[in-house]
Design a protein around this motif. Structure first.
Motif, PDB file in Angstrom:
ATOM      1  N   PHE A 219       0.817  -1.244  -0.021  1.00 17.62           N
ATOM      2  CA  PHE A 219       0.089  -0.121  -0.023  1.00 17.62           C
ATOM      3  C   PHE A 219       0.797   1.249   0.185  1.00 17.62           C
ATOM      4  N   LEU A 220       1.852   1.185   0.935  1.00 18.61           N
ATOM      5  CA  LEU A 220       2.801   2.400   1.035  1.00 18.61           C
ATOM      6  C   LEU A 220       3.594   2.683  -0.371  1.00 18.61           C
ATOM      7  N   GLY A 221       3.901   1.546  -0.900  1.00 21.59           N
ATOM      8  CA  GLY A 221       4.806   1.773  -2.073  1.00 21.59           C
ATOM      9  C   GLY A 221       3.927   2.188  -3.273  1.00 21.59           C
ATOM     10  N   ALA A 222       2.565   1.845  -3.302  1.00 23.61           N
ATOM     11  CA  ALA A 222       1.658   2.188  -4.533  1.00 23.61           C
ATOM     12  C   ALA A 222       1.379   3.694  -4.329  1.00 23.61           C
ATOM     13  N   ARG A 223       1.185   4.017  -3.096  1.00 30.10           N
ATOM     14  CA  ARG A 223       1.077   5.479  -2.893  1.00 30.10           C
ATOM     15  C   ARG A 223       2.069   6.584  -3.246  1.00 30.10           C
ATOM     16  N   ILE A 224       3.341   6.230  -3.094  1.00 32.13           N
ATOM     17  CA  ILE A 224       4.467   6.910  -3.240  1.00 32.13           C
ATOM     18  C   ILE A 224       4.724   6.724  -4.783  1.00 32.13           C
ATOM     19  N   GLY A 225       4.910   5.552  -5.247  1.00 34.38           N
ATOM     20  CA  GLY A 225       5.361   5.402  -6.773  1.00 34.38           C
ATOM     21  C   GLY A 225       4.590   5.971  -7.481  1.00 34.38           C
ATOM     22  N   ARG A 226       3.068   6.039  -7.364  1.00 33.99           N
ATOM     23  CA  ARG A 226       2.316   6.863  -8.432  1.00 33.99           C
ATOM     24  C   ARG A 226       2.590   8.242  -8.603  1.00 33.99           C
ATOM     25  N   ARG A 227       3.161   8.916  -7.537  1.00 27.36           N
ATOM     26  CA  ARG A 227       3.644  10.219  -7.601  1.00 27.36           C
ATOM     27  C   ARG A 227       4.923  10.475  -8.115  1.00 27.36           C
ATOM     28  N   ILE A 228       5.695   9.632  -8.384  1.00 32.63           N
ATOM     29  CA  ILE A 228       7.264   9.711  -8.764  1.00 32.63           C
ATOM     30  C   ILE A 228       7.028  10.247 -10.095  1.00 32.63           C
ATOM     31  N   PRO A 229       7.647  11.300 -10.793  1.00 33.40           N
ATOM     32  CA  PRO A 229       7.877  11.542 -12.122  1.00 33.40           C
ATOM     33  C   PRO A 229       8.507  10.363 -12.776  1.00 33.40           C
ATOM     34  N   ALA A 230       8.180  10.468 -14.255  1.00 35.85           N
ATOM     35  CA  ALA A 230       8.613   9.182 -14.837  1.00 35.85           C
ATOM     36  C   ALA A 230      10.419   9.139 -15.143  1.00 35.85           C
ATOM     37  N   PRO A 231      10.918  10.165 -15.224  1.00 38.55           N
ATOM     38  CA  PRO A 231      12.381  10.313 -15.140  1.00 38.55           C
ATOM     39  C   PRO A 231      13.217   9.655 -13.919  1.00 38.55           C
ATOM     40  N   VAL A 232      12.303  10.183 -13.122  1.00 35.27           N
ATOM     41  CA  VAL A 232      12.914  10.040 -11.617  1.00 35.27           C
ATOM     42  C   VAL A 232      12.519   8.275 -11.381  1.00 35.27           C
ATOM     43  N   LEU A 233      11.432   7.835 -11.873  1.00 36.00           N
ATOM     44  CA  LEU A 233      11.128   6.410 -11.613  1.00 36.00           C
ATOM     45  C   LEU A 233      12.217   5.340 -12.222  1.00 36.00           C
ATOM     46  N   ARG A 234      12.584   6.339 -13.748  1.00 32.88           N
ATOM     47  CA  ARG A 234      13.487   5.259 -14.308  1.00 32.88           C
ATOM     48  C   ARG A 234      14.835   5.154 -13.735  1.00 32.88           C
ATOM     49  N   GLY A 235      15.255   6.297 -13.005  1.00 34.07           N
ATOM     50  CA  GLY A 235      16.634   6.277 -12.385  1.00 34.07           C
ATOM     51  C   GLY A 235      16.517   5.318 -11.186  1.00 34.07           C
ATOM     52  N   ILE A 236      15.348   5.355 -10.372  1.00 38.77           N
ATOM     53  CA  ILE A 236      15.170   4.468  -9.312  1.00 38.77           C
ATOM     54  C   ILE A 236      15.189   3.182  -9.733  1.00 38.77           C
ATOM     55  N   ILE A 237      14.576   2.691 -10.926  1.00 38.42           N
ATOM     56  CA  ILE A 237      14.539   1.334 -11.401  1.00 38.42           C
ATOM     57  C   ILE A 237      16.053   0.877 -11.770  1.00 38.42           C
ATOM     58  N   VAL A 238      16.721   1.743 -12.492  1.00 37.46           N
ATOM     59  CA  VAL A 238      18.062   1.326 -12.954  1.00 37.46           C
ATOM     60  C   VAL A 238      18.763   1.458 -11.545  1.00 37.46           C
TER      61      VAL A 238
END
Length: 251
Positions: A219-238
Protein backbone atom coordinates in the motif's frame (compact mmCIF):
# COMPACT_ATOMS: atom_id res chain seq x y z
CA UNK A 1 11.64 -17.90 15.11
CA UNK A 2 12.15 -15.66 18.15
CA UNK A 3 10.05 -12.52 18.72
CA UNK A 4 12.70 -9.97 17.72
CA UNK A 5 13.69 -12.07 14.72
CA UNK A 6 10.05 -11.99 13.65
CA UNK A 7 9.97 -8.20 14.07
CA UNK A 8 13.08 -7.89 11.89
CA UNK A 9 11.55 -10.09 9.18
CA UNK A 10 8.28 -8.12 9.33
CA UNK A 11 10.17 -4.84 8.95
CA UNK A 12 12.03 -6.30 5.99
CA UNK A 13 8.64 -7.27 4.56
CA UNK A 14 7.43 -3.65 4.78
CA UNK A 15 10.49 -2.46 2.86
CA UNK A 16 10.20 -5.28 0.32
CA UNK A 17 6.48 -4.65 -0.27
CA UNK A 18 7.11 -0.95 -0.87
CA UNK A 19 10.06 -1.57 -3.20
CA UNK A 20 8.17 -4.23 -5.15
CA UNK A 21 5.28 -1.81 -5.73
CA UNK A 22 7.58 0.86 -7.13
CA UNK A 23 10.20 -1.26 -8.92
CA UNK A 24 10.71 -4.86 -7.79
CA UNK A 25 13.64 -6.60 -6.09
CA UNK A 26 12.09 -6.65 -2.62
CA UNK A 27 13.32 -10.22 -2.24
CA UNK A 28 16.84 -8.83 -2.01
CA UNK A 29 15.79 -7.57 1.44
CA UNK A 30 13.53 -10.32 2.78
CA UNK A 31 15.44 -13.36 1.52
CA UNK A 32 18.79 -12.44 3.14
CA UNK A 33 16.95 -11.45 6.33
CA UNK A 34 15.30 -14.86 6.57
CA UNK A 35 18.63 -16.60 6.01
CA UNK A 36 20.26 -14.34 8.60
CA UNK A 37 17.75 -15.38 11.29
CA UNK A 38 18.50 -19.05 10.63
CA UNK A 39 16.00 -20.19 7.98
CA UNK A 40 17.36 -22.73 5.49
CA UNK A 41 18.02 -20.97 2.13
CA UNK A 42 15.62 -23.12 0.07
CA UNK A 43 12.92 -22.90 2.76
CA UNK A 44 13.58 -19.16 3.02
CA UNK A 45 13.14 -18.71 -0.74
CA UNK A 46 9.87 -20.64 -0.73
CA UNK A 47 8.50 -18.97 2.41
CA UNK A 48 9.53 -15.55 1.14
CA UNK A 49 7.69 -16.10 -2.14
CA UNK A 50 4.47 -17.07 -0.37
CA UNK A 51 4.75 -14.23 2.13
CA UNK A 52 5.13 -11.60 -0.60
CA UNK A 53 1.86 -12.54 -2.34
CA UNK A 54 -0.36 -10.25 -0.18
CA UNK A 55 2.05 -7.38 -0.81
CA UNK A 56 1.85 -8.00 -4.56
CA UNK A 57 -1.93 -7.81 -4.31
CA UNK A 58 -1.97 -4.54 -2.37
CA UNK A 59 0.56 -3.04 -4.78
CA UNK A 60 -1.57 -3.99 -7.79
CA UNK A 61 -4.69 -2.64 -6.08
CA UNK A 62 -2.90 0.61 -5.30
CA UNK A 63 -2.26 1.10 -9.02
CA UNK A 64 -5.89 0.39 -10.03
CA UNK A 65 -6.29 3.79 -11.73
CA UNK A 66 -3.31 3.09 -13.99
CA UNK A 67 -4.70 -0.37 -14.77
CA UNK A 68 -7.82 1.01 -16.45
CA UNK A 69 -7.94 -0.03 -20.10
CA UNK A 70 -5.31 -2.78 -19.67
CA UNK A 71 -7.65 -5.70 -19.04
CA UNK A 72 -7.26 -7.37 -22.45
CA UNK A 73 -3.51 -6.85 -22.42
CA UNK A 74 -3.13 -8.48 -19.01
CA UNK A 75 -5.44 -11.36 -19.91
CA UNK A 76 -3.11 -12.11 -22.81
CA UNK A 77 0.10 -11.86 -20.78
CA UNK A 78 -1.02 -13.45 -17.50
CA UNK A 79 -0.93 -17.04 -18.87
CA UNK A 80 2.71 -16.48 -19.86
CA UNK A 81 3.54 -15.39 -16.31
CA UNK A 82 1.59 -18.31 -14.85
CA UNK A 83 3.19 -20.99 -17.04
CA UNK A 84 6.66 -19.52 -16.58
CA UNK A 85 6.22 -19.39 -12.81
CA UNK A 86 5.23 -23.07 -12.66
CA UNK A 87 8.36 -24.07 -14.55
CA UNK A 88 10.54 -21.77 -12.44
CA UNK A 89 9.13 -23.16 -9.20
CA UNK A 90 9.89 -26.71 -10.28
CA UNK A 91 13.42 -25.69 -11.30
CA UNK A 92 13.95 -24.18 -7.83
CA UNK A 93 13.55 -27.59 -6.24
CA UNK A 94 15.52 -29.63 -8.78
CA UNK A 95 18.10 -27.38 -10.46
CA UNK A 96 21.49 -26.23 -9.18
CA UNK A 97 21.12 -22.57 -8.22
CA UNK A 98 24.52 -21.81 -9.72
CA UNK A 99 23.04 -22.14 -13.21
CA UNK A 100 20.98 -18.98 -12.78
CA UNK A 101 23.63 -17.03 -10.87
CA UNK A 102 25.61 -16.65 -14.08
CA UNK A 103 22.71 -15.63 -16.32
CA UNK A 104 20.58 -13.48 -14.00
CA UNK A 105 22.96 -10.49 -13.57
CA UNK A 106 23.22 -10.24 -17.36
CA UNK A 107 19.43 -10.25 -17.70
CA UNK A 108 19.04 -7.54 -15.06
CA UNK A 109 21.71 -5.39 -16.72
CA UNK A 110 19.93 -5.74 -20.06
CA UNK A 111 16.64 -4.79 -18.41
CA UNK A 112 18.24 -1.65 -16.94
CA UNK A 113 19.49 -0.65 -20.37
CA UNK A 114 16.00 -1.18 -21.81
CA UNK A 115 14.48 1.01 -19.09
CA UNK A 116 16.90 3.86 -19.88
CA UNK A 117 16.47 3.76 -23.65
CA UNK A 118 12.75 2.86 -23.62
CA UNK A 119 11.39 6.23 -24.89
CA UNK A 120 13.73 6.29 -27.90
CA UNK A 121 13.35 2.57 -28.46
CA UNK A 122 9.56 2.87 -28.52
CA UNK A 123 9.77 5.59 -31.16
CA UNK A 124 12.26 3.59 -33.22
CA UNK A 125 10.10 0.44 -33.11
CA UNK A 126 6.89 2.34 -33.86
CA UNK A 127 8.48 3.96 -36.92
CA UNK A 128 9.39 0.53 -38.29
CA UNK A 129 6.14 -1.28 -37.52
CA UNK A 130 3.36 -0.67 -39.99
CA UNK A 131 0.78 -1.99 -37.55
CA UNK A 132 2.12 -1.93 -33.96
CA UNK A 133 0.60 -4.61 -31.74
CA UNK A 134 -1.29 -2.99 -28.84
CA UNK A 135 -0.31 -5.83 -26.52
CA UNK A 136 3.30 -6.36 -27.57
CA UNK A 137 2.79 -9.42 -29.78
CA UNK A 138 4.46 -12.82 -29.46
CA UNK A 139 7.87 -11.32 -28.64
CA UNK A 140 6.56 -9.70 -25.46
CA UNK A 141 4.57 -12.84 -24.55
CA UNK A 142 7.74 -14.93 -24.73
CA UNK A 143 9.68 -12.33 -22.75
CA UNK A 144 7.05 -12.28 -20.01
CA UNK A 145 7.12 -16.09 -19.98
CA UNK A 146 10.91 -16.05 -19.48
CA UNK A 147 10.55 -13.46 -16.70
CA UNK A 148 7.94 -15.75 -15.11
CA UNK A 149 10.41 -18.66 -15.12
CA UNK A 150 12.94 -16.49 -13.34
CA UNK A 151 10.31 -15.13 -10.94
CA UNK A 152 9.12 -18.60 -9.98
CA UNK A 153 12.71 -19.71 -9.45
CA UNK A 154 14.00 -16.82 -7.35
CA UNK A 155 12.19 -13.57 -8.12
CA UNK A 156 14.57 -10.84 -7.00
CA UNK A 157 14.56 -8.08 -9.64
CA UNK A 158 11.84 -9.73 -11.72
CA UNK A 159 10.12 -6.34 -11.58
CA UNK A 160 13.10 -4.71 -13.30
CA UNK A 161 13.00 -7.37 -16.02
CA UNK A 162 9.25 -6.93 -16.53
CA UNK A 163 9.42 -3.14 -16.69
CA UNK A 164 12.24 -3.37 -19.23
CA UNK A 165 10.21 -5.75 -21.39
CA UNK A 166 6.82 -4.07 -21.09
CA UNK A 167 8.26 -0.61 -21.56
CA UNK A 168 10.10 -1.66 -24.72
CA UNK A 169 7.24 -3.43 -26.47
CA UNK A 170 4.27 -1.33 -25.34
CA UNK A 171 3.56 2.23 -26.42
CA UNK A 172 2.49 3.38 -22.97
CA UNK A 173 3.62 5.54 -20.04
CA UNK A 174 5.93 4.12 -17.42
CA UNK A 175 3.36 4.41 -14.61
CA UNK A 176 0.89 2.25 -16.59
CA UNK A 177 3.74 -0.12 -17.41
CA UNK A 178 4.55 -0.29 -13.70
CA UNK A 179 0.91 -1.05 -12.90
CA UNK A 180 0.92 -3.92 -15.40
CA UNK A 181 4.19 -5.14 -13.90
CA UNK A 182 2.56 -5.33 -10.46
CA UNK A 183 -0.28 -7.50 -11.78
CA UNK A 184 2.06 -9.86 -13.62
CA UNK A 185 4.33 -10.10 -10.56
CA UNK A 186 1.26 -11.02 -8.52
CA UNK A 187 0.44 -13.79 -11.00
CA UNK A 188 4.00 -15.12 -10.82
CA UNK A 189 4.17 -15.05 -7.01
CA UNK A 190 0.68 -16.50 -6.50
CA UNK A 191 1.26 -19.32 -8.99
CA UNK A 192 4.57 -20.29 -7.41
CA UNK A 193 2.99 -20.06 -3.95
CA UNK A 194 0.24 -22.53 -4.88
CA UNK A 195 2.85 -24.91 -6.31
CA UNK A 196 5.04 -24.64 -3.21
CA UNK A 197 2.09 -25.42 -0.94
CA UNK A 198 2.06 -28.94 -2.39
CA UNK A 199 5.70 -29.79 -3.02
CA UNK A 200 8.01 -27.61 -0.93
CA UNK A 201 9.03 -27.22 2.73
CA UNK A 202 7.57 -24.04 4.29
CA UNK A 203 8.32 -22.04 7.45
CA UNK A 204 4.86 -20.64 8.25
CA UNK A 205 6.13 -18.21 10.89
CA UNK A 206 8.42 -16.71 8.26
CA UNK A 207 5.50 -16.55 5.82
CA UNK A 208 3.35 -14.73 8.38
CA UNK A 209 6.05 -12.19 9.26
CA UNK A 210 6.84 -11.40 5.62
CA UNK A 211 3.14 -11.25 4.68
CA UNK A 212 2.22 -8.80 7.44
CA UNK A 213 5.03 -6.45 6.48
CA UNK A 214 4.62 -6.79 2.70
CA UNK A 215 0.87 -6.07 2.84
CA UNK A 216 1.47 -2.71 4.50
CA UNK A 217 4.50 -2.03 2.32
CA UNK A 218 2.55 -2.70 -0.87
CA UNK A 219 0.00 0.00 0.00
CA UNK A 220 2.76 2.41 1.00
CA UNK A 221 4.81 1.79 -2.13
CA UNK A 222 1.82 2.24 -4.43
CA UNK A 223 0.94 5.59 -2.84
CA UNK A 224 4.50 6.83 -3.23
CA UNK A 225 5.27 5.28 -6.60
CA UNK A 226 2.27 6.75 -8.40
CA UNK A 227 3.52 10.26 -7.56
CA UNK A 228 7.09 9.82 -8.81
CA UNK A 229 7.83 11.60 -12.14
CA UNK A 230 8.70 9.26 -15.00
CA UNK A 231 12.40 10.27 -15.31
CA UNK A 232 12.91 9.87 -11.57
CA UNK A 233 11.17 6.49 -11.60
CA UNK A 234 13.45 5.32 -14.40
CA UNK A 235 16.45 6.38 -12.34
CA UNK A 236 15.17 4.47 -9.30
CA UNK A 237 14.56 1.36 -11.41
CA UNK A 238 18.09 1.43 -12.82
CA UNK A 239 19.61 2.07 -9.36
CA UNK A 240 17.73 -0.89 -7.89
CA UNK A 241 18.80 -3.03 -10.84
CA UNK A 242 22.46 -2.15 -10.28
CA UNK A 243 22.14 -2.98 -6.56
CA UNK A 244 20.54 -6.30 -7.50
CA UNK A 245 23.42 -7.14 -9.84
CA UNK A 246 26.03 -6.31 -7.19
CA UNK A 247 24.12 -8.32 -4.57
CA UNK A 248 23.74 -11.38 -6.80
CA UNK A 249 27.33 -11.32 -8.08
CA UNK A 250 29.14 -10.55 -4.83
CA UNK A 251 26.60 -11.92 -2.32
Amino acid sequence: MMFWEGVAVCAAGVAAGAINAVVGSGSLITFPTLVAVGVDPVVANVSNNIGLVPGSFTAAYGYREELKGQRERLLRLAPASCLGSLIGGILLLFLDRGVFQVVVPVLIALACVLVVIQPKLNGWLAARREHPHPHGGIALWLGVFAAGVYGGYFGAAQGVLLIGLLGSFLDDGIQRVNAAKNVLSLVVNATAAVLFLFIAPIDWWAVLAVALGATAGGFLGARIGRRIPAPVLRGIIVAVGIVAIIKLVYG
